[in-house]
Design an enzyme around this catalytic site. Sequence first.
Site, PDB file in Angstrom:
ATOM      1  N   LYS A 154       0.813  -1.231   0.000  1.00 43.32           N
ATOM      2  CA  LYS A 154       0.000   0.000   0.000  1.00 43.32           C
ATOM      3  C   LYS A 154       0.843   1.276   0.000  1.00 43.32           C
ATOM      4  O   LYS A 154       0.428   2.292  -0.541  1.00 43.32           O
ATOM      5  CB  LYS A 154      -0.979   0.001   1.173  1.00 43.32           C
ATOM      6  CG  LYS A 154      -2.082  -1.051   1.013  1.00 43.32           C
ATOM      7  CD  LYS A 154      -3.089  -0.984   2.142  1.00 43.32           C
ATOM      8  CE  LYS A 154      -4.145  -2.069   1.988  1.00 43.32           C
ATOM      9  NZ  LYS A 154      -5.182  -1.989   3.006  1.00 43.32           N
ATOM     10  N   ASP A 165     -10.064   2.451   2.062  1.00 43.85           N
ATOM     11  CA  ASP A 165     -10.131   1.797   3.383  1.00 43.85           C
ATOM     12  C   ASP A 165     -10.785   2.719   4.409  1.00 43.85           C
ATOM     13  O   ASP A 165     -11.537   2.266   5.278  1.00 43.85           O
ATOM     14  CB  ASP A 165      -8.722   1.434   3.880  1.00 43.85           C
ATOM     15  CG  ASP A 165      -8.113   0.267   3.122  1.00 43.85           C
ATOM     16  OD1 ASP A 165      -8.861  -0.610   2.647  1.00 43.85           O
ATOM     17  OD2 ASP A 165      -6.870   0.224   3.001  1.00 43.85           O
TER      18      ASP A 165
END
Length: 267
Positions: free
Chosen positions: A67, A103
Amino acid sequence: MPRLAVLGHPVSHSRSPAMQNAALAELGMGEEWAYEAIEVAPDAFEARVRSMPGEDFAGANVTVPHKGAALALADALSETAREIGAANTLSFAGGEIRADNTDADGLLQSLPASPTGKRALVLGAGGAARAVVWALLREGAAVNVWNRTESRSANLCAELGGEPDSAPDQGEYELLVQTTAVGLGGEDPFAELPLDAGGFGPGQVVVDLVYGNEPSRLLAAAEAAGAAVVDGIEVLVQQGALSLQIWTGREAPLDAMRAAARRPPSP
Ligand code: ATR
């Protein structure tokens, strides 16, 4: 034929392909679009991503441990991805790699009520915790962060906000979000985390980002005590729905995604 994928290391356990392909089928796009899992080691990540636009990929999800790398290689960043310092969604359009982070909003969408003004405890200070802390602070929650290694929670709060708490009193919090790896390998949450199985109560919301085929021990205890619970599959569904909307511009079919994500993977 537009392609989509999740890039991870490891990635074989990911429920995103089943969930996203069910969504594409439900939207009537299953003949054209396909979503696959791609295993890629960290040293091969950047080259793999840069080759994707030329291979008909419209976008990709990115999971552990990529990420941060996804954010670093992008040409354009959403404000959310930049502030969190991590990206879980890439889109390839017009020769540009754009990075988003779903997220944070995925976590917010999965909560049964707004966290505004609530006292929240985040357990953990890794990549998953960053998105959660950022999202809760943006919504105006009062956020405390506990982590096994205290220097990491101190650093996270110095960067994003919130207050480290090395000895939290679990009864004080209206929202508790478990973002550590505890439970993934069968660890006992009540041995590893500063929580008591009997210390939950009605009026609390407890979220555990770790998911498997069974409810986690943490959520089972919280639910038995009358707390509202949200499991990691619901958060996975909500972040995936937001990614799908970015790539296709279509509203995501949440029920089809939930059903597919909750089906245990075939061995
Ligand atoms: P992720 O991106 O999934 O958050 P990570 O950055 O590797 O992954 O972070 C893992 C988190 O789980 C950390 O908060 C880690 O605590 P430390 O910073 O002390 O390592 C936490 N964690 C992992 N195993 C744990 C355990 N047995 N008990 C408590 N915390 C644990």
